[in-house]
Design a protein around this motif. Structure first.
Motif, short mmCIF file in Angstrom:
data_model
loop_
_atom_site.label_atom_id
_atom_site.label_comp_id
_atom_site.label_asym_id
_atom_site.label_seq_id
_atom_site.Cartn_x
_atom_site.Cartn_y
_atom_site.Cartn_z
N SER A 31 0.81 -1.22 0.00
CA SER A 31 0.00 0.00 0.00
C SER A 31 0.84 1.27 0.00
N ASN A 32 1.70 1.39 0.99
CA ASN A 32 2.42 2.64 1.14
C ASN A 32 3.92 2.54 0.92
N GLY A 33 4.42 1.32 0.75
CA GLY A 33 5.82 1.19 0.47
C GLY A 33 6.64 0.75 1.67
N VAL A 34 7.94 0.72 1.45
CA VAL A 34 8.92 0.28 2.44
C VAL A 34 10.05 1.29 2.47
N LYS A 96 11.35 -0.64 7.38
CA LYS A 96 10.04 -0.36 7.96
C LYS A 96 8.99 -0.44 6.88
N GLU A 97 7.91 -1.17 7.16
CA GLU A 97 6.77 -1.16 6.26
C GLU A 97 5.91 0.04 6.63
N MET A 98 5.67 0.90 5.66
CA MET A 98 5.04 2.17 5.97
C MET A 98 3.59 2.02 6.40
N ARG A 99 2.86 1.09 5.80
CA ARG A 99 1.45 0.97 6.14
C ARG A 99 1.25 0.50 7.57
#
Length: 113
Positions: A31-34, A96-99
């Motif tokens: 969804s939001n990236g890494v 870090k997984e942003m979502r």
């Protein structure tokens, strides 16, 4: 929830290269990236690079031209290729997984002769 594990750190001489990997227990960054962060002793954690789900990338100025972030969705893995390493790149590197906001435990990178 997803689990992230970083690998690929180690001791490297100035001017050398490393490829860091961030592997998830499932698909990551959909969804939001890494993002990759790093934290040197006595310093705050800083954002190094990020990649969105659409493939947009961004880098901190200090690594531009020396770092490349990429992803392999089939392997649930995001990579950070670091070239021309400098002693000031020494730090613990985290993904870090942003979502979800989930962090990995980190991998140590030491640049020293």
């Amino acid at each position: 929830q997803v689990q992230l594990v970083e690998s690929g750190g180690g001791l490297v001489q100035p001017g050398g290269s490393l490829r860091l990997s961030c592997t998830g227990s499932r698909s990551i960054g959909a969804s939001n990236g890494v993002a990759w962060y790093r934290q040197a002793p006595g310093k705050q954690r800083e954002l190094v690079a990020m990649i969105t789900s659409s493939g947009y990338t961004n880098y901190v100025d200090s690594v531009k031209g020396r770092a490349t972030i990429s992803r392999d969705n089939a392997k649930n893995t995001v990579y950070l290729q670091m070239n021309s390493l400098k002693p000031e790149d020494t730090a613990v590197y985290y993904c870090k997984e942003m979502r979800s906001g989930i962090w990995g435990p980190g991998t140590q990178v030491t640049v020293s002769s």
